[in-house]
Write an enzyme that holds these catalytic residues in place. Structure first.
Site, PDB file in Angstrom:
ATOM      1  N   GLU A 140      -0.363   1.747   4.064  1.00  0.00           N
ATOM      2  CA  GLU A 140      -1.790   1.719   3.714  1.00  0.00           C
ATOM      3  C   GLU A 140      -2.632   1.275   4.904  1.00  0.00           C
ATOM      4  OE1 GLU A 140      -2.140  -0.717   0.217  1.00  0.00           O
ATOM      5  OE2 GLU A 140      -1.735   0.987  -1.087  1.00  0.00           O
ATOM      6  N   GLU A 249       2.548   5.525  -4.189  1.00  0.00           N
ATOM      7  CA  GLU A 249       2.761   4.399  -5.110  1.00  0.00           C
ATOM      8  C   GLU A 249       1.849   4.611  -6.304  1.00  0.00           C
ATOM      9  OE1 GLU A 249       1.985   0.605  -3.255  1.00  0.00           O
ATOM     10  OE2 GLU A 249       3.000   1.214  -1.431  1.00  0.00           O
TER      11      GLU A 249
HETATM   12  C1  GAL Z   1      -0.106  -1.552  -2.541  1.00  0.00           C
HETATM   13  C2  GAL Z   1       0.849  -1.864  -1.407  1.00  0.00           C
HETATM   14  C3  GAL Z   1       2.198  -2.371  -1.905  1.00  0.00           C
HETATM   15  C4  GAL Z   1       2.019  -3.384  -2.972  1.00  0.00           C
HETATM   16  C5  GAL Z   1       1.166  -2.808  -4.054  1.00  0.00           C
HETATM   17  C6  GAL Z   1       0.986  -3.710  -5.250  1.00  0.00           C
HETATM   18  O1  GAL Z   1      -1.398  -1.521  -2.094  1.00  0.00           O
HETATM   19  O2  GAL Z   1       1.066  -0.732  -0.634  1.00  0.00           O
HETATM   20  O3  GAL Z   1       2.926  -2.894  -0.837  1.00  0.00           O
HETATM   21  O4  GAL Z   1       1.462  -4.523  -2.422  1.00  0.00           O
HETATM   22  O5  GAL Z   1      -0.109  -2.504  -3.529  1.00  0.00           O
HETATM   23  O6  GAL Z   1       0.125  -4.710  -4.949  1.00  0.00           O
END
Ligand code: GAL
Length: 968
Positions: A140, A249
């Site tokens: 990110e 994700e």
């Molecule tokens: C995303 C990040 C992950 C994890 C997830 C949940 O933004 O890429 O590493 O932190 O949020 O908080």
């Protein structure tokens, strides 16, 4: 379709259990796993990258391959992931440079790690026979803190930084495509966008957020939006058509923080209803790379977490922290995974704009069509995604048999509140055209000349499907649970879902199982092992293949089926049961199977209606767990620092008059723990001064991250403590001296500070990860010359040159017992005082309590164990949170729990088999830190379990790690 589960090996440091997770992911019908690796664990000592022991990845790769799971590697260097510093090693606090930038100091810092981890990943690529098919550099790399709007969110990004990370992975030998994940769909580094662009573009999406505190009131869905109609056009613009539409994700859980509501509430928030509504909506965008974060969360053992989370990283994910499948959301993922595995036409369908009132007759339903050259998919949900209404509707679809309204045989379809359906038209089931189906597809399979199809629906729903007239006609049309018509252009079947399954045969061509959704939860599709390189990897060819070596089986069982193979006409199943379970082979390759074995045991099997069945008896094992509270406990004082004459000669002198840390120094010398190489667990400071007799109080500002605490002593007298709150990352504290100090006498202040982990570094133009820990400011009233206090400090013994390479750089903190290595098995405890943590300590101090216990858990059972700590109870049986104390739990040397009595909520700490020796001796140590003058004690400490599973898992080996050796 890369349907993937997020799972981090470093959060389950018992490598023998990795296969268990991979098999459970594979059993959902998923094809992939995405994993982070954590730089901070691998390069605690700058220049020494150690990716071995439990941190090695080779066994992880082997287990993925064995299960038939492809991997997306995400080794950072930045990962976020609710880890300390977002995965950045603490020593980056000492660097001057902007983090995540092209500053040469920063690039020199990340390069050795990327080269090392990149080399390991490269060896495991699919082109070399391994499971790795994708690599994500950094994480990110998207947002700026100063942004004022969606358009300028990424105006601070340094594209050359991303390019450097990618090139360094290439230099390490990585050749698989590079996938970039954007925090929002902004198009950063999408293919074709120049410097730093990846091969595949994706973004991350957490509709319910991951901010704090998300898990209370889990039925409340107002916290989100479902911006998908808008996203579709957005994505068309930012991602090349050749780039698979990717959500790297998607929310699979939610975190709970100190003082929170507990992980089960998070599981109810992101539950099976959420999965149906939100995941199916994502499929309606034609997402073909979809990774669920987290699917197995694991544990923030040994100080690996960030300050907003506690030891459990269960996150309410589909597979719970103790690796079990008791949450319905696991079963729902299995339905979705199997659907994708059996729907190759989805891959070539194209999504169209959402519509209301075109494909259904309801104005409150939203339908997104995915149109293919032959097969169409219609994803239906409530336009108001949080609606709990029961909505009756009919579908208006164009099919091979014309434009029709479904159901054709009367009645209506039903969408029950927070649900979503994928209806299909002209769906191929092994050469037979399923003309339409409102019931959802679990899976299908062709064996010989016959197809078998499994359809499902929710209780009480009416469903309808149609089949060509050319295939055999329904053999028993008078079935009382269905309506059947053969009068028009097709054979039409209507069914109202009840508890009992309905089985229909259309001549010799087709068998259909009509199932209640909850019954399908117990069905499993298993790929039979094929010769290399296919192994157990899923391939669409398995749907149609009759050749046993390229085929799959569908089996009804219970709790879990892990794998299947065939030898000599016998089907060998490996799985788990938690009750006596009927096994029924629904389909298998022709010629197989005359007999059945389960977990290596031949079963007495019979044929019922041509299907092989057997009963697996669940035999409850005898489990004898030692009563920890009654064990022989030994005790040693773990705060000798407050005793007269304590010798801190070898401690680190805090003599740095300057710091690279972005926070401007406000003390004569730096008291930032990181400036002296201490990054984990806790810190102890000792400030020596000569009194002038006017001192009345000490003022301190300390910072340890949310929920941290501190305790302060003058010589041996307790001055006071800060017990912590979930909201405070730092605190200001004035501590009065109980009596005047004696002019000309030497005094020593002792300050013990808890460290809850470094902050993450989500934004790219600032350095939140560098927020220092330790003492930020101090003054003595009546004693103007602050520099006349000489400070010394310690953290873990050795700091960055940490002693315990087996458990890594973060497992130990500053407490005496930890510095001595008393938490390690073999510590010389025999001469220690007999005292149990239920007796506790009677002053503000730290006590270290140890015991050993033997386990003898019967073979063939998976019984996840936890250590539970109970604080004092007040009269009504309610926990008394007014007692301020903190406990660290060390199991065979591994810190597997941090308990804060006054904040909670975690009381139960799972410890994986392998860290615990299930058939041998175990060593348990507790640091008990009382922040109250009256001391502290536990009400109870015990071993417990929730589930007993008769299991076909591979028993993990006990993890080898260093034992006690006298430390100097
Ligand atoms: C995303 C990040 C992950 C994890 C997830 C949940 O933004 O890429 O590493 O932190 O949020 O908080």
């Amino acid at each position: 379709m890369f349907l993937s589960a997020e799972f981090h090996p470093f959060r389950l440091p018992s490598p023998g259990l990795w296969l268990d997770i991979f098999q459970k992911v594979k059993a959902m019908g998923f094809s992939g796993v995405s994993f982070y690796h954590m730089w901070a664990l691998l390069e605690g000592e700058p220049g020494h990258v150690r990716i071995d022991g439990v941190f090695a990845l080779e066994e992880f790769f082997a287990a993925a391959k064995e299960a038939g799971i492809y991997l997306l590697a995400r080794p950072g260097p930045y990962i976020n992931s609710e880890t300390t510093g977002g995965g950045f090693p603490g020593w980056l606090q000492k660097t001057k440079s902007q983090l995540r930038s092209t500053n040469p100091e920063f690039l020199n810092a990340i390069k050795p790690y990327i080269l090392e981890v990149g080399k390991i990943v490269a060896k495991a690529e699919i082109t070399k026979g391994g499971p790795v098919i994708l690599l994500q550099p950094d994480n990110e790399y998207t947002l700026c803190s100063e942004s004022t709007g969606i358009l300028d969110m990424s105006n601070c990004l340094d594209k050359q930084y991303m390019a450097f990370v990618e090139e360094t992975y290439r230099e390490a030998g990585v050749t698989v495509p590079i996938l970039v994940n954007d925090a929002l769909p902004l198009g950063n580094f999408a293919p074709g966008t120049g410097v730093g662009s990846g091969d595949i573009y994706g973004w991350d999406f957490y509709p319910f957020g991951w901010g704090q505190p998300p898990c209370s009131n889990p039925q409340n869905w107002t916290r989100s939006s479902l911006p998908y109609p808008a996203y579709l056009s957005l994505l068309r613009n930012i991602s090349l058509p050749t780039s698979p539409r990717s959500i790297v994700e998607f929310q699979g859980g939610a975190p709970d923080a100190w003082g929170g509501v507990g992980v089960e509430q998070c599981a109810s928030l992101v539950n099976q209803d959420f999965e149906r509504v939100f995941y199916k909506s994502s499929y309606s965008l034609h997402v073909t790379l979809f990774n669920i974060y987290m699917t197995y969360g694991g544990t923030n053992w040994g100080n690996i977490g960030h300050p907003l989370g506690y030891t459990s990283y269960d996150a309410g994910a589909a597979i719970s922290e103790d690796r079990q499948l008791t949450r319905e959301k696991y079963a729902e993922l299995k339905l979705q995974g199997n659907f994708h595995r059996a729907s190759p036409a989805y891959l070539t369908a194209q999504p169209n704009e959402d519509s209301k009132g075109i494909y259904t007759d309801s104005s409150v339903l939203l339908t997104t069509p995915l149109l293919g050259s032959k097969t169409n998919f219609y994803v239906v949900r409530h336009d108001d995604y949080q609606s709990t209404n029961l909505t009756r509707y009919s579908l208006r679809l164009s099919t091979k048999i014309g434009n029709i309204t479904i159901p054709q045989l009367g009645g209506s379809l039903l969408l029950a509140g927070r649900d979503s359906k994928i209806h299909v038209t002209n769906f191929d089931i092994g050469g037979i055209d399923l003309l339409y189906s409102s019931a959802e597809i679990f899976t299908w399979k062709r064996t010989g000349n016959k197809s078998t199809l499994l359809l499902y629906g929710g209780m009480g729903e009416t469903h309808e499907f149609a089949l060509p007239k050319e295939i055999g006609v329904l053999t028993d049309p008078e079935n009382e649970n269905i309506k059947y018509s053969n009068a028009g252009k097709a054979q039409i079947v209507q069914w109202t879902v009840g508890k009992d399954r309905v089985m229909l045969s259309f001549g010799k061509d087709l068998d259909i199982y009509l199932l209640w959704r909850n019954e399908v939860y117990t069905y499993w599709t298993l790929d039979l092992p094929s010769p290399e390189p296919l192994g157990r990897y899923t391939s669409p060819s398995r749907l149609n293949s009759s050749d046993a070596s390229r085929s799959s089986v569908i089996v009804k069982a219970g709790y879990l089926l892990r794998s299947a193979s065939i030898r000599n006409e016998r089907l060998y199943l490996v799985g788990d049961v938690n009750a006596t379970t009927e096994i029924e082979v629904i389909t298998a390759p022709l010629g197989c199977c005359k007999a059945l074995s389960f977990n290596g045991r031949d079963m007495e099997s019979t044929f019922i209606d041509g299907r092989l069945t057997a009963t697996v008896l669940f035999e409850a094992p005898e489990i004898h767990l030692p009563d920890l509270a009654k064990m022989d406990w030994r005790y040693v004082d773990s705060l000798p620092e407050i005793q007269n004459g304590f010798d801190d000669n070898s401690w680190t002198l805090c003599d740095k008059v300057a710091s690279n840390n972005p926070r401007v120094l406000t003390t004569p010398t730096s008291l930032y723990a990181s400036d002296y190489g201490y990054h984990a667990g806790s810190f102890i400071y000792r400030g020596h001064f000569m009194a002038n007799g006017n001192e009345t109080a000490l003022y301190l500002q300390t910072q340890g991250g949310f929920a941290f605490g501190h305790g302060v002593w003058l010589n041996s007298s307790f001055l006071g403590s800060w017990p912590g709150t979930p909201e405070a990352s730092a605190t200001n504290h004035t501590l009065m001296f109980p009596r005047p100090l004696v002019r000309g006498s030497r005094y020593v202040l002792t300050v013990l500070i808890d460290h809850m982990g470094y902050d993450e570094n989500y934004y790219n133009d600032i350095n939140p990860m560098k927020a220092p820990r330790g003492i930020l400011e101090y003054s003595l009233s009546g004693h103007s010359d602050a520099s006349s206090i000489t400070w010394k400090m310690t953290g873990n013994l050795g700091g960055e040159t940490y002693r315990d390479h087996s458990r890594g750089p973060l497992n130990e903190g500053a407490m005496f017992a930890e510095r001595q290595g008393y938490h390690l098995p073999g510590a010389p405890t025999a001469s220690w005082e007999e005292r149990s943590p239920l007796q506790g300590i009677n002053s503000a101090s730290v006590g270290f309590f140890v015991t050993t216990f033997t386990l003898d858990i019967p073979a063939g059972y998976d019984i996840p164990l936890a250590i539970e700590l109970h604080g004092p109870m007040s009269v009504a049986g309610v926990k008394d949170k007014s007692s301020n104390f903190r406990v660290q739990i060390f199991v065979n040397g591994w810190q597997f729990g941090k308990y804060v009595n006054n904040l909670g909520p975690q009381m139960k700490f799972f410890v994986p088999e392998g860290i615990l020796d299930y058939n041998g001796d175990n060593y348990l140590g507790l640091t008990l830190w009382s922040l109250d003058g009256m001391g502290a004690k536990l009400e109870d400490v015990k071993l417990s379990y929730d589930v007993v599973v008769q299991s076909g898992y591979s028993k993990p080996k006990v993890v080898q790690a260093i034992e006690y050796e006298k430390r100097v």
